[in-house]
Design a protein around this motif. Sequence first.
Motif, mmCIF file in Angstrom:
data_model
loop_
_atom_site.group_PDB
_atom_site.id
_atom_site.type_symbol
_atom_site.label_atom_id
_atom_site.label_comp_id
_atom_site.label_asym_id
_atom_site.label_seq_id
_atom_site.Cartn_x
_atom_site.Cartn_y
_atom_site.Cartn_z
ATOM 1 N N GLN A 39 9.504 -5.778 4.243
ATOM 2 C CA GLN A 39 9.417 -5.805 5.697
ATOM 3 C C GLN A 39 10.652 -5.163 6.286
ATOM 4 O O GLN A 39 11.778 -5.586 5.999
ATOM 5 C CB GLN A 39 9.246 -7.229 6.224
ATOM 6 C CG GLN A 39 8.951 -7.280 7.708
ATOM 7 C CD GLN A 39 8.429 -8.624 8.156
ATOM 8 O OE1 GLN A 39 8.649 -9.640 7.505
ATOM 9 N NE2 GLN A 39 7.720 -8.642 9.268
ATOM 10 N N GLY A 42 11.173 -4.735 12.895
ATOM 11 C CA GLY A 42 10.213 -4.260 13.867
ATOM 12 C C GLY A 42 8.893 -3.818 13.289
ATOM 13 O O GLY A 42 8.026 -3.329 14.034
ATOM 14 N N LYS A 43 8.720 -3.971 11.986
ATOM 15 C CA LYS A 43 7.470 -3.549 11.346
ATOM 16 C C LYS A 43 6.787 -4.738 10.681
ATOM 17 O O LYS A 43 7.415 -5.751 10.398
ATOM 18 C CB LYS A 43 7.743 -2.458 10.313
ATOM 19 C CG LYS A 43 8.257 -1.151 10.910
ATOM 20 C CD LYS A 43 8.337 -0.067 9.869
ATOM 21 C CE LYS A 43 8.754 1.249 10.486
ATOM 22 N NZ LYS A 43 8.808 2.346 9.465
ATOM 23 N N GLU A 44 5.501 -4.589 10.448
ATOM 24 C CA GLU A 44 4.759 -5.640 9.757
ATOM 25 C C GLU A 44 5.095 -5.644 8.271
ATOM 26 O O GLU A 44 5.503 -4.639 7.699
ATOM 27 C CB GLU A 44 3.258 -5.429 9.953
ATOM 28 C CG GLU A 44 2.793 -5.626 11.387
ATOM 29 C CD GLU A 44 1.283 -5.639 11.513
ATOM 30 O OE1 GLU A 44 0.789 -5.863 12.634
ATOM 31 O OE2 GLU A 44 0.608 -5.411 10.499
ATOM 32 N N ARG A 45 4.918 -6.807 7.681
ATOM 33 C CA ARG A 45 5.104 -6.931 6.250
ATOM 34 C C ARG A 45 4.096 -6.057 5.504
ATOM 35 O O ARG A 45 2.927 -5.995 5.883
ATOM 36 C CB ARG A 45 4.946 -8.391 5.837
ATOM 37 C CG ARG A 45 5.192 -8.688 4.386
ATOM 38 C CD ARG A 45 5.025 -10.155 4.138
ATOM 39 N NE ARG A 45 3.679 -10.601 4.485
ATOM 40 C CZ ARG A 45 3.352 -11.866 4.704
ATOM 41 N NH1 ARG A 45 4.279 -12.799 4.624
ATOM 42 N NH2 ARG A 45 2.104 -12.190 4.994
ATOM 43 N N GLU A 46 4.545 -5.425 4.465
ATOM 44 C CA GLU A 46 3.711 -4.498 3.706
ATOM 45 C C GLU A 46 3.703 -4.884 2.236
ATOM 46 O O GLU A 46 4.764 -5.125 1.646
ATOM 47 C CB GLU A 46 4.257 -3.074 3.849
ATOM 48 C CG GLU A 46 3.568 -2.025 3.002
ATOM 49 C CD GLU A 46 4.286 -0.688 3.010
ATOM 50 O OE1 GLU A 46 5.459 -0.627 3.448
ATOM 51 O OE2 GLU A 46 3.683 0.313 2.560
ATOM 52 N N SER A 62 1.950 4.476 -0.355
ATOM 53 C CA SER A 62 3.225 4.950 0.190
ATOM 54 C C SER A 62 4.327 5.024 -0.862
ATOM 55 O O SER A 62 5.333 5.715 -0.664
ATOM 56 C CB SER A 62 3.675 4.054 1.344
ATOM 57 O OG SER A 62 3.804 2.715 0.893
ATOM 58 N N GLU A 88 12.671 5.680 4.529
ATOM 59 C CA GLU A 88 11.582 4.803 4.969
ATOM 60 C C GLU A 88 11.323 3.642 4.011
ATOM 61 O O GLU A 88 10.521 2.756 4.309
ATOM 62 C CB GLU A 88 10.292 5.602 5.184
ATOM 63 C CG GLU A 88 9.876 6.463 4.012
ATOM 64 C CD GLU A 88 10.336 7.906 4.174
ATOM 65 O OE1 GLU A 88 11.488 8.140 4.625
ATOM 66 O OE2 GLU A 88 9.539 8.815 3.821
ATOM 67 N N ALA A 91 14.224 -1.752 3.742
ATOM 68 C CA ALA A 91 13.529 -2.987 4.123
ATOM 69 C C ALA A 91 14.113 -4.146 3.328
ATOM 70 O O ALA A 91 14.894 -3.941 2.389
ATOM 71 C CB ALA A 91 12.032 -2.873 3.833
#
Length: 122
Positions: A39, A42-46, A62, A88, A91
């Motif tokens: 995570q 500001g982003k959702e958990r992936e 990704s 990118e 996280a």
Amino acid sequence: QEQLVESGGGSVQTGGSLRLSCAVSGYTYIPYCMAWFRQAPGKERERVATLYTRGDTFVAPSVSGRFTISKDPDKNTLYLSMYNLKPEDTATYYCATPTYGGRCGADDMKYWGQGTQVTVSS
């Protein structure tokens, strides 16, 4: 009591590599799967990668070709090997498992580690 403890995060430059570890303890059963999530602020958990008991794996598109999930059963440790890191990929990375008999959807994960920070600079 089930416990997961991540380690191995850090700061690297673009193109660098890291190997995250997740020490597993307290389980009296073998969960159906073990997974890595991440995570970013500001982003959702992936979901990044999943290792199923039967041995097959899932790796998110990704990170496919750059990340590998594996386990050392003798050490009760789950790994995430990360190569060719990109900004990118920055996280907090978490390992997680479902409880006994649980499925492996993101909402099914019951046990989580505290997370380890990965920062990739350009």
